[in-house]
Design a protein around this motif. Structure first.
Motif, short mmCIF file in Angstrom:
data_model
loop_
_atom_site.label_atom_id
_atom_site.label_comp_id
_atom_site.label_asym_id
_atom_site.label_seq_id
_atom_site.Cartn_x
_atom_site.Cartn_y
_atom_site.Cartn_z
N LEU A 3 105.67 -92.06 -25.91
CA LEU A 3 105.16 -93.22 -25.18
C LEU A 3 103.67 -93.34 -25.43
N ILE A 4 103.22 -94.55 -25.78
CA ILE A 4 101.79 -94.81 -25.87
C ILE A 4 101.45 -95.90 -24.87
N VAL A 5 100.49 -95.62 -24.01
CA VAL A 5 100.02 -96.59 -23.03
C VAL A 5 98.77 -97.25 -23.59
N GLN A 6 98.83 -98.54 -23.87
CA GLN A 6 97.68 -99.24 -24.43
C GLN A 6 96.96 -100.02 -23.33
N ILE A 7 95.63 -100.03 -23.42
CA ILE A 7 94.80 -100.65 -22.39
C ILE A 7 93.75 -101.53 -23.05
N ILE A 30 110.58 -88.57 -21.62
CA ILE A 30 109.49 -88.80 -22.58
C ILE A 30 108.93 -87.44 -23.03
N ASP A 31 108.87 -87.25 -24.34
CA ASP A 31 108.39 -85.97 -24.88
C ASP A 31 106.87 -85.92 -25.01
N ALA A 32 106.27 -87.06 -25.33
CA ALA A 32 104.82 -87.09 -25.52
C ALA A 32 104.26 -88.39 -24.98
N ILE A 33 103.11 -88.30 -24.30
CA ILE A 33 102.43 -89.48 -23.76
C ILE A 33 101.02 -89.52 -24.34
N GLU A 34 100.69 -90.62 -24.97
CA GLU A 34 99.35 -90.79 -25.53
C GLU A 34 98.72 -92.07 -24.99
N LEU A 35 97.40 -92.11 -25.03
CA LEU A 35 96.65 -93.26 -24.51
C LEU A 35 95.92 -93.96 -25.66
#
Length: 323
Positions: A3-7, A30-35
């Protein structure tokens, strides 16, 4: 599953730390969370704040391009970074980061390609009665155009599957929200809406100068997007209206002509004929636009295939294409 959270951010140095802090670092399934932060030409320390907070990816616009183009650049960057799901939220901390797992459920369950957060604007204290009415009417129109039930179509808090992100092509220079909903509906992507919470209001919107300006820009975006996918229908309606308008003075002329006094009402015939000609031209434009729309669909298919090939090549292990 990444998962990538874009801002998307424009001078959000003051609110960005709290926005980042509210994003959960572990989510079931979710295995990995990136920003990822998209800096839209900020003049404050937005980029510095993002770096100090440990943001994994930063996309910088050398000048302010606007929300829609920043959103589009963010999607491309997330896909290149290997995102399986992309969540978009605002840098002003308007949305509750704790609701991100709620957004992901329909996608993880395989029941949706896009999930839009419903702020339930009727309950928001910072929305005036006029703004609530406009939001309800606008969302109703967009839902009708898209053929999907999304009560809060201008909500920027949404989750997008990798497959949906590959297919979307945002062309608006104003806001991606309504265009994305209409486009997803016409592409038959599964969309659902889930209720979300919002944080206390901190500042007014920077998207539009005023409510009339926002309404005008949003209306033009809706018409343009719908006409891209249904040009024949749009121009058929326009042509029919013109034909009906032109029919009224012509019927008037025929009435007086039958009564023996048509010579004094030739102007009705001229005006009616002009509207009939404009209606016929609208029909012809609709036919040509429909042919262009077919060509656009072929171009979108080609673009989608190119995008898939590029992404596959970028994530191919080194030496995998060697013989």
């Amino acid at each position: 599953m990444k998962l990538i959270v874009q801002i998307p951010c424009l001078n959000e140095a003051g609110s960005l730390p709290q926005t980042l802090a509210d994003i959960p670092r572990t989510i079931p399934g979710i295995d990995a969370i990136e920003l990822l932060v998209i800096d839209d030409g900020s003049t404050d320390d937005t980029v510095g704040v993002a770096r100090r907070a440990g943001v994994h990816h930063i996309v910088r616009n050398t000048r302010t391009l606007g929300l829609a183009r920043s959103f589009r650049r963010g999607l491309d960057a997330c896909l290149r970074a290997g995102a399986d799901i992309i969540v978009n939220t605002d840098g002003d901390n308007q949305y509750s980061g704790a609701d991100i797992p709620t957004l992901l459920v329909p996608i993880l369950d395989g029941t949706a390609d896009i999930v839009v957060g419903d702020r339930q604007t009727g309950r928001l204290a910072n929305f005036s009665p006029v703004k609530k009415l406009l939001q309800r009417v606008g969302s109703g129109v967009v839902q009708r155009l898209a053929g999907a039930e999304v009560p809060d179509t201008v909500s920027g808090f949404r989750a997008i599957s990798r497959e949906a992100a590959i297919q979307l092509n945002i062309v608006s220079s104003f806001s991606y929200t309504t265009e994305m909903v209409i486009q997803a509906g016409k592409k038959r992507l599964a969309m659902v809406s889930v209720p979300i919470r919002t944080n206390p209001h901190t500042r007014s919107s920077r998207l539009a100068q005023s409510i009339p300006h926002f309404v005008a820009r949003s209306t033009s975006t809706m018409i343009r997007t719908y006409a891209m996918y249904q040009p024949l229908r749009v121009f058929f309606y326009i042509g029919t209206v013109l034909f009906l308008i032109g029919g009224v003075p012509i019927v008037r002329f025929l009435y007086y002509f039958a009564a023996g006094s048509g010579a004094g009402h030739v102007q009705s015939l001229v005006i009616g004929g002009a509207f009939l000609i404009m209606g016929f031209v609208a029909y012809m434009i609709g036919l040509v636009a429909d042919l262009i729309a077919v060509n656009r669909q072929l171009l979108e298919t080609a673009l989608e295939r190119i995008r898939r090939l590029e992404l596959e090549r970028e994530h191919r292990p080194p030496g995998a294409d060697r013989r």
